[in-house]
Design a protein around this motif. Structure first.
Motif, PDB file in Angstrom:
ATOM      1  N   ASP A 163      -0.619  78.754  13.793  1.00  0.00           N
ATOM      2  CA  ASP A 163      -1.256  78.195  14.237  1.00  0.00           C
ATOM      3  C   ASP A 163      -1.621  77.219  15.125  1.00  0.00           C
ATOM      4  O   ASP A 163      -2.733  76.521  16.489  1.00  0.00           O
ATOM      5  CB  ASP A 163      -2.507  78.499  13.367  1.00  0.00           C
ATOM      6  CG  ASP A 163      -2.651  79.749  12.271  1.00  0.00           C
ATOM      7  OD1 ASP A 163      -3.264  80.517  13.322  1.00  0.00           O
ATOM      8  OD2 ASP A 163      -2.986  79.410  11.625  1.00  0.00           O
ATOM      9  N   ARG A 164      -0.389  76.004  14.368  1.00  0.00           N
ATOM     10  CA  ARG A 164      -0.259  75.090  15.817  1.00  0.00           C
ATOM     11  C   ARG A 164       0.003  74.940  17.411  1.00  0.00           C
ATOM     12  O   ARG A 164      -0.149  74.161  17.321  1.00  0.00           O
ATOM     13  CB  ARG A 164       1.157  74.312  14.980  1.00  0.00           C
ATOM     14  CG  ARG A 164       1.343  72.905  15.115  1.00  0.00           C
ATOM     15  CD  ARG A 164       2.949  72.726  14.171  1.00  0.00           C
ATOM     16  NE  ARG A 164       3.763  72.610  14.462  1.00  0.00           N
ATOM     17  CZ  ARG A 164       4.846  72.690  15.459  1.00  0.00           C
ATOM     18  NH1 ARG A 164       4.198  72.544  16.564  1.00  0.00           N
ATOM     19  NH2 ARG A 164       5.697  73.158  15.362  1.00  0.00           N
ATOM     20  N   TRP A 165       0.631  76.349  17.105  1.00  0.00           N
ATOM     21  CA  TRP A 165       1.609  76.221  18.953  1.00  0.00           C
ATOM     22  C   TRP A 165       0.553  76.979  19.500  1.00  0.00           C
ATOM     23  O   TRP A 165      -0.097  75.910  20.290  1.00  0.00           O
ATOM     24  CB  TRP A 165       2.728  77.128  18.557  1.00  0.00           C
ATOM     25  CG  TRP A 165       3.972  76.820  18.470  1.00  0.00           C
ATOM     26  CD1 TRP A 165       4.635  76.360  17.590  1.00  0.00           C
ATOM     27  CD2 TRP A 165       5.140  77.239  18.629  1.00  0.00           C
ATOM     28  NE1 TRP A 165       5.940  75.801  17.735  1.00  0.00           N
ATOM     29  CE2 TRP A 165       6.037  76.989  18.638  1.00  0.00           C
ATOM     30  CE3 TRP A 165       5.362  78.771  19.674  1.00  0.00           C
ATOM     31  CZ2 TRP A 165       7.542  77.233  18.683  1.00  0.00           C
ATOM     32  CZ3 TRP A 165       6.216  79.295  20.534  1.00  0.00           C
ATOM     33  CH2 TRP A 165       7.742  78.094  20.085  1.00  0.00           C
TER      34      TRP A 165
ATOM     35  N   LEU B 241       6.947  85.439  21.976  1.00  0.00           N
ATOM     36  CA  LEU B 241       8.046  84.243  21.252  1.00  0.00           C
ATOM     37  C   LEU B 241       7.000  84.021  20.286  1.00  0.00           C
ATOM     38  O   LEU B 241       6.054  83.015  21.005  1.00  0.00           O
ATOM     39  CB  LEU B 241       9.386  83.590  22.505  1.00  0.00           C
ATOM     40  CG  LEU B 241       9.898  84.196  22.866  1.00  0.00           C
ATOM     41  CD1 LEU B 241      10.094  83.754  23.904  1.00  0.00           C
ATOM     42  CD2 LEU B 241      10.412  86.237  21.997  1.00  0.00           C
ATOM     43  N   LYS B 242       6.945  84.190  19.521  1.00  0.00           N
ATOM     44  CA  LYS B 242       6.269  82.916  17.984  1.00  0.00           C
ATOM     45  C   LYS B 242       7.772  82.014  16.956  1.00  0.00           C
ATOM     46  O   LYS B 242       8.233  83.045  16.720  1.00  0.00           O
ATOM     47  CB  LYS B 242       5.279  83.895  17.999  1.00  0.00           C
ATOM     48  CG  LYS B 242       4.355  83.846  19.005  1.00  0.00           C
ATOM     49  CD  LYS B 242       3.857  82.818  19.370  1.00  0.00           C
ATOM     50  CE  LYS B 242       2.636  83.970  20.986  1.00  0.00           C
ATOM     51  NZ  LYS B 242       2.083  81.739  21.591  1.00  0.00           N
ATOM     52  N   PRO B 243       6.527  81.395  16.495  1.00  0.00           N
ATOM     53  CA  PRO B 243       7.437  80.913  14.903  1.00  0.00           C
ATOM     54  C   PRO B 243       6.964  82.265  14.015  1.00  0.00           C
ATOM     55  O   PRO B 243       5.878  83.275  14.038  1.00  0.00           O
ATOM     56  CB  PRO B 243       6.309  79.890  14.409  1.00  0.00           C
ATOM     57  CG  PRO B 243       5.816  79.379  16.317  1.00  0.00           C
ATOM     58  CD  PRO B 243       6.069  80.445  17.011  1.00  0.00           C
TER      59      PRO B 243
ATOM     60  N   PRO C 120       5.037  69.502  22.126  1.00  0.00           N
ATOM     61  CA  PRO C 120       5.626  70.022  20.306  1.00  0.00           C
ATOM     62  C   PRO C 120       5.188  71.394  19.977  1.00  0.00           C
ATOM     63  O   PRO C 120       5.652  72.084  19.164  1.00  0.00           O
ATOM     64  CB  PRO C 120       4.653  69.296  19.787  1.00  0.00           C
ATOM     65  CG  PRO C 120       3.315  68.863  21.245  1.00  0.00           C
ATOM     66  CD  PRO C 120       3.905  68.473  21.978  1.00  0.00           C
ATOM     67  N   ASP C 121       4.324  71.857  21.432  1.00  0.00           N
ATOM     68  CA  ASP C 121       3.908  73.371  21.323  1.00  0.00           C
ATOM     69  C   ASP C 121       5.409  74.405  21.599  1.00  0.00           C
ATOM     70  O   ASP C 121       5.591  75.275  21.860  1.00  0.00           O
ATOM     71  CB  ASP C 121       3.404  74.559  21.529  1.00  0.00           C
ATOM     72  CG  ASP C 121       3.190  74.023  23.628  1.00  0.00           C
ATOM     73  OD1 ASP C 121       4.124  72.333  24.239  1.00  0.00           O
ATOM     74  OD2 ASP C 121       3.082  74.880  24.390  1.00  0.00           O
ATOM     75  N   VAL C 122       6.805  73.921  21.382  1.00  0.00           N
ATOM     76  CA  VAL C 122       7.697  75.070  21.660  1.00  0.00           C
ATOM     77  C   VAL C 122       9.156  74.359  20.744  1.00  0.00           C
ATOM     78  O   VAL C 122       9.751  74.887  20.556  1.00  0.00           O
ATOM     79  CB  VAL C 122       8.243  74.749  22.933  1.00  0.00           C
ATOM     80  CG1 VAL C 122       7.575  74.876  24.381  1.00  0.00           C
ATOM     81  CG2 VAL C 122       8.925  73.241  23.543  1.00  0.00           C
ATOM     82  N   VAL C 123       8.487  73.819  19.422  1.00  0.00           N
ATOM     83  CA  VAL C 123       9.150  73.587  18.772  1.00  0.00           C
ATOM     84  C   VAL C 123       8.809  73.584  17.120  1.00  0.00           C
ATOM     85  O   VAL C 123       7.880  73.813  17.199  1.00  0.00           O
ATOM     86  CB  VAL C 123       9.856  71.926  18.379  1.00  0.00           C
ATOM     87  CG1 VAL C 123      10.485  71.362  20.100  1.00  0.00           C
ATOM     88  CG2 VAL C 123       8.797  71.483  18.487  1.00  0.00           C
TER      89      VAL C 123
END
Length: 496
Positions: free
Chosen positions: A20-22, A11-13, A140-143
């Motif tokens: 990279d941000r996540w 599950l990745k953006p 923030p790593d889930v939005v």
């Protein structure tokens, strides 16, 4: 903390920038929660040869987490409850009890730690019938966010990846979308299936009372409310600053790897290394390390080793000096650790290393904490004003309250970081000297010693009250002295 499980790797953006941000933000989240063992293991794999990695990976040392240690000390704004106030159109103080709930400031403490260490965090504001306003920190790593057109640091569209329980009891991963930027606001809950490759609209399953195509939160004016506030570590014209401070992150991982190696060396290389020339022993064992065979002789204080000569000279035994001196190695790592702290925005003078019965730690001085709090306070205040404004819009629309909806209407005062005993003594001596020389007034002296009180009228009232109290105490003392003198005089009068 505040999420059930780590998001599955599939599950990745959609965009590389968000992926990279996540990755960076998830790493920091794991380090704050002590879940970074795999990251330290990966660091060890990149630092040491294959023959050492296998053994070191079995005894990873997570006891020294500089990243967490430093940021926990610097997150001080909500250790004591802030004071929040607002006034209505008539200038009267507004009743904020419906939006300042018992959970607000404790949860802001969590979000503040995330914002400082991860550089951003989010705060969710909801209204539930029968409960009222509710708050929830969001890492923030889930939005995935999209900024407002004219406000590059404020999101207008938020997608949160959440694990939900369906009415059937099945746990599924979903994407919850809130978007207020288009002509019509958008709200949707989608289930992620087929390893995240497929999205199914399940809004009706989780919110059966919501009309199809409608938006859950509208204010009294009919405008959509985005229930997320993005909290920044510092004011900046962008949504994310997740690459700031990577030196401290990477350095803390390397330090954990170094301490792991130190622990292994303490066990296996802090004693003299023995050697044998032209002799063999009947004892011994072969161990595979990193895919290679190594001959070992396990011994203890009860062991008796019997050697046999293999050469014409009779052979010889000896020893080398220890490969590592534990105290010197530990001192070097502590110096390395102290150097990392400057990447949190601290000056070297703000740090001190403590050791003793309580263990070893890097302690940030009170002055360092104050400077950090002042540096991050503008962004913190903007976030809290936005949170209270959002909560007020929800309360006004669904509870019938009449609270100010303008964020600027909310004044917030954060308790400062107190001074140490040494700092206060030094300041008192300076103020006393300047007061005696007539360089400052008593009002200015009071203001310097009590910076939380700046209003001159209030200072004057306190000084007057203190002077009156001094006078009363002096009169009582004088009366007691006179009574004591009279009693003493009567005790020495001659008896007729």
């Amino acid at each position: 903390m505040y999420r059930d499980n780590e998001i599955p790797s599939f599950l990745k953006p959609d965009t590389k920038d968000d992926r990279d941000r996540w990755a960076e933000q998830s790493l920091r989240y794991r380090m704050l929660n002590g879940e970074h063992r795999p990251d330290v293991q990966k660091t060890i794999q990149g630092m040491f040869g294959r023959e050492f990695v296998g053994e070191l990976s079995q005894q990873i040392d997570l006891s020294r987490n500089s990243f967490k240690m430093i940021w926990q000390q610097l997150s001080t704004a909500y250790l004591h409850t802030p004071e929040a106030s607002a006034h209505d159109d008539n200038g009267e103080a507004a009743d904020l009890s419906s939006i300042i709930t018992p959970r607000l400031w404790p949860q802001r403490q969590t979000a503040d730690l995330w914002a400082l260490a991860i550089r951003e965090s989010l705060f969710r504001v909801d209204w539930n019938e029968g409960i009222g306003i509710q708050y929830r920190p969001v890492s923030p790593d889930v939005v995935v966010c999209k900024a407002m057109p004219n406000q590059p640091d404020v999101p207008g569209r938020v997608q949160e990846y959440r694990k939900r329980i369906k009415p059937s009891g099945q746990a599924v991963w979903t994407v919850e979308t809130w978007d207020i930027m288009g002509p019509s606001p958008v709200f949707m809950i989608e289930e992620l299936s087929n390893l995240g490759k497929q999205r199914i609209d399940v809004t009706r399953e989780f919110m059966p009372d919501l009309e199809p195509g409608s938006y859950p939160y509208m204010d009294r004016e009919g405008r959509p409310i985005l229930p997320y506030v993005l909290i920044h570590a510092e004011v900046a014209p962008k949504l994310w600053s997740h690459t700031t401070g990577t030196e401290l992150v990477n350095g803390s991982l390397r330090l954990a790897a170094f301490w792991t190696y130190w622990g292994d060396s303490y066990l296996s290389a802090s004693h003299p290394q023995r050697w044998a020339l032209d002799v063999t022993t009947r004892a011994g064992d072969t161990k595979s390390i990193g895919g290679k065979s190594v001959d070992l002789i396990p011994v203890n204080h009860k062991s008796i080793l019997v050697f046999r000569s293999d050469g014409p000279t009779g052979g010889s035994l000896g020893q080398y000096e220890p490969a590592m001196v534990p105290l010197e190695g530990a001192a070097a790592l502590r110096e390395y650790e102290q150097g990392l702290a400057v990447y949190a925005g601290l000056d070297p003078s703000d740090l001190k290393v403590t050791s003793g019965q309580s263990g070893y730690a890097i302690v940030v001085s009170q002055a360092g904490k104050r400077r950090q709090q002042k540096r991050s306070e503008p962004a913190r205040r903007m976030a809290d004003q936005a949170i209270l404004s959002t909560a007020a819009r929800l309360a006004n629309a669904y509870e019938g309250t009449d609270l100010p909806e303008d964020a600027a209407a909310y004044a917030i005062r954060y308790p400062g970081v107190g001074e140490s005993i040494e700092e206060r003594k030094a300041k008192a001596e300076i103020v006393k000297s300047e007061l005696e020389m007539g360089l400052i007034s008593r009002v200015e002296a009071y203001r310097r010693l009590n910076p939380e009180v700046q209003d001159e009228a209030e200072i004057m009232e306190r000084l007057i009250n203190a002077t009156r109290l001094e006078g009363i105490v002096r009169k009582v003392a004088e009366a007691e002295d006179r009574a004591a003198e009279a009693e003493a005089a009567r005790s020495i009068e001659p008896i007729n």
